[in-house]
Enzyme design. Structure first.
Site, PDB file in Angstrom:
ATOM      1  N   PRO A 277       0.843  -1.210   0.000  1.00 37.15           N
ATOM      2  CA  PRO A 277       0.000   0.000   0.000  1.00 37.15           C
ATOM      3  C   PRO A 277       0.874   1.254   0.000  1.00 37.15           C
ATOM      4  O   PRO A 277       1.568   1.529   0.977  1.00 37.15           O
ATOM      5  CB  PRO A 277      -0.799  -0.128   1.297  1.00 37.15           C
ATOM      6  CG  PRO A 277       0.062  -0.964   2.191  1.00 37.15           C
ATOM      7  CD  PRO A 277       0.821  -1.901   1.308  1.00 37.15           C
ATOM      8  N   ASP A 447       5.895   3.502   1.352  1.00 41.03           N
ATOM      9  CA  ASP A 447       5.147   2.382   1.924  1.00 41.03           C
ATOM     10  C   ASP A 447       4.333   2.909   3.107  1.00 41.03           C
ATOM     11  O   ASP A 447       4.891   3.276   4.145  1.00 41.03           O
ATOM     12  CB  ASP A 447       6.147   1.308   2.378  1.00 41.03           C
ATOM     13  CG  ASP A 447       5.464   0.053   2.905  1.00 41.03           C
ATOM     14  OD1 ASP A 447       4.256   0.099   3.190  1.00 41.03           O
ATOM     15  OD2 ASP A 447       6.160  -0.980   3.044  1.00 41.03           O
ATOM     16  N   HIS A 448       3.002   2.911   2.959  1.00 39.99           N
ATOM     17  CA  HIS A 448       2.154   3.515   3.982  1.00 39.99           C
ATOM     18  C   HIS A 448       2.022   2.642   5.229  1.00 39.99           C
ATOM     19  O   HIS A 448       1.449   3.085   6.248  1.00 39.99           O
ATOM     20  CB  HIS A 448       0.758   3.802   3.413  1.00 39.99           C
ATOM     21  CG  HIS A 448       0.117   5.022   4.007  1.00 39.99           C
ATOM     22  ND1 HIS A 448       0.365   5.457   5.296  1.00 39.99           N
ATOM     23  CD2 HIS A 448      -0.764   5.915   3.483  1.00 39.99           C
ATOM     24  CE1 HIS A 448      -0.329   6.544   5.543  1.00 39.99           C
ATOM     25  NE2 HIS A 448      -1.026   6.845   4.464  1.00 39.99           N
ATOM     26  N   ARG A 449       2.542   1.424   5.211  1.00 33.21           N
ATOM     27  CA  ARG A 449       2.531   0.607   6.416  1.00 33.21           C
ATOM     28  C   ARG A 449       3.535   1.121   7.437  1.00 33.21           C
ATOM     29  O   ARG A 449       3.408   0.860   8.638  1.00 33.21           O
ATOM     30  CB  ARG A 449       2.871  -0.853   6.059  1.00 33.21           C
ATOM     31  CG  ARG A 449       1.875  -1.534   5.134  1.00 33.21           C
ATOM     32  CD  ARG A 449       2.386  -2.898   4.705  1.00 33.21           C
ATOM     33  NE  ARG A 449       3.645  -2.811   3.980  1.00 33.21           N
ATOM     34  CZ  ARG A 449       4.326  -3.866   3.538  1.00 33.21           C
ATOM     35  NH1 ARG A 449       3.864  -5.087   3.760  1.00 33.21           N
ATOM     36  NH2 ARG A 449       5.459  -3.708   2.875  1.00 33.21           N
TER      37      ARG A 449
END
Length: 475
Positions: A277, A447-449
């Protein structure tokens, strides 16, 4: 450092075992015993030259069947998904049988040749290689695949330019290469071979200027230039029909072309990146001061790529989360080093040479290292640690005039920054006046994590301050 060939021991034939006879009557049994001598035949496997490599292509065999090998000696050049590498042997012995010819592809871990410990074992090894090839004969499709290549290669010598090149190149060197072991095999760098094929130069007519007489790209280019000068004096009526076949031989519209090893690796990485994501944040940075600094130190060998890498690394020091990575979806790692990977377009693919510890290396050393990496990348000679250790990636299309674009996040990293061109822009100053400044757009994919919007915004603010006041870049 070249990679070492992996080998597996194959038991030798029963005839090589020495039978232990019973001792003579009355002869003491506690005397020294002589261990039976057993020769060995080893399989040479296709090595894994990178973490993403699943198969390799044999570019060239440096040694021929029957040649004696010493431990650590280069035996074969393998094309991985990232580079061409000389591969060495772990053992002394003889190259008994080549099981995958030049141009052939083999899966990682599969046998590509047999290594005999003694000269007497060569015949047995070749017999085993023949048995293996006959037992694996059901898939004839791979042998049919190279047929189009064979047609292209046989058609090419018909062109007059190909014949003209050897005639002229003969003046450059003798017909037998000094490193070819009696003319059996020509020793040339992978890039030289590729260049020779493109320029229609016969390597058999050249004498190499590289180590141990190895033909390098410079030798091929010299021969090609001589051939061009000779062809320029030829009749134009003869030259005209030659040009069109050369253009059509490159590729034919409507044909299906399989991926190269590098293109296959890029494809797999791009598909893998879809599972992450990501989000994107853009920022406008004024570059007048950076442009002035670059103009001042360019003559000392400093490149703009090195300046951008250095500025990015210094910003990452203050924002370590942007330099982090998540691989298992359950945790993330604050990387201990800041290694800036910079995307480079090469023939047939894309690769990201890595400037390691970019925050700690001075800009002049960093620029020299970058030039070295680019040269090795275009010659397909990068070692794995020079392209797979990046912790943050830069992709710069500014030199092509592209003002903005988005980059795809490489798997295993936290962020990648797309850099556009620096362009004159009309801007409003703080006192309300209108002025002209050079500005560039940067877009970061993250990386939105692991990384959030505020993290990226703060990182980009720090990067902008460093670029707009670049005094720290030359320290």
């Amino acid at each position: 450092m070249a990679r070492l060939l992996q080998t597996a021991f194959l038991p030798s034939s029963p005839s090589l075992h020495v039978a232990r006879k019973n001792p003579l009557p009355g002869h003491p049994r506690n005397g020294p015993r002589t261990a039976p001598i057993q020769a060995k035949i080893r399989e040479i496997f296709m090595p894994a030259l990178s973490s993403t490599m699943t198969e390799g292509k044999i570019v060239s065999w440096v040694k021929s069947e029957g040649d004696k090998l010493a431990k650590g000696e280069s035996v074969v050049v393998v094309e991985s998904d990232k580079a061409d590498m000389d591969v060495e042997t772990f053992y002394d012995g003889y190259l008994a049988a080549v099981m995958v010819e030049e141009g052939g592809v083999a899966a990682v871990g599969s046998a590509i040749a047999l290594l005999a410990e003694t000269e007497e074992e060569i015949a047995e090894a070749r017999s085993r290689a023949g048995d293996n090839s006959s037992s694996s004969s059901p898939p004839p499709e791979p042998s049919a695949a190279p047929a189009p290549e064979a047609q292209v290669e046989t058609a090419a010598p018909a062109a007059p330019v190909v014949k003209a090149a050897p005639a002229v190149a003969a003046g450059v060197g003798s017909a037998v290469h000094p490193a070819s072991e009696g003319g059996k095999r020509i020793v040339a760098s992978p890039y030289a071979k590729k260049l020779a094929k493109e320029l229609k130069v016969d390597l058999g007519t050249l004498v190499g200027s590289g180590p141990m007489g190895r033909i390098v790209a410079k030798d091929v280019e010299t021969a090609a230039n001589v051939a061009v000068e000779s062809a320029a004096t030829a009749d134009a009526a003869v030259a005209a029909p030659v040009a069109s076949p050369e253009r059509s031989a490159a590729f034919e519209l409507g044909t299906v072309v399989p991926f190269t090893a590098m293109q296959g690796a890029v494809s797999r990485n791009m598909v893998e990146s879809l599972s992450v994501p990501t989000f994107r944040v853009g920022y406008t940075i004024t570059t007048n001061a950076l442009d002035a600094l670059y103009k001042k130190i360019k003559s000392k060998g400093v490149t703009m790529s090195a300046l951008l890498a250095k500025a990015t690394a210094l910003a990452l020091v203050k924002h370590p989360v942007i330099n982090s990575s998540c691989r298992d979806g359950k945790s993330f790692t604050y990387n201990s080093s800041i290694n800036i990977a910079v995307a480079v377009a090469i023939d047939g693919g894309l690769i990201t040479p890595v400037l390691q510890d970019a925050d700690k290396v001075d800009i002049y050393s960093l620029s020299r290292k970058w030039k070295e990496l680019v040269d090795k990348a275009r010659a397909k000679q990068l070692q794995p640690h020079e392209y797979n250790t990046g912790t943050f990636t830069l992709s710069n299309l500014g030199m092509f005039g592209v003002d903005r674009f988005d980059a795809i996040l490489p798997p295993g990293t936290g962020a990648i920054m797309a850099v556009g061109a620096s362009q004159p822009t009309v801007v409003a100053t703080k006192d309300g006046r209108i002025g002209m400044k050079n500005q560039m757009q940067v877009n970061v994919t993250a990386d939105h994590r692991v990384i959030y919007g505020a993290d990226l915004a703060q990182f980009l603010q720090t990067l902008a301050k460093i670029i707009e006041d670049p005094k720290d870049l030359t320290f």
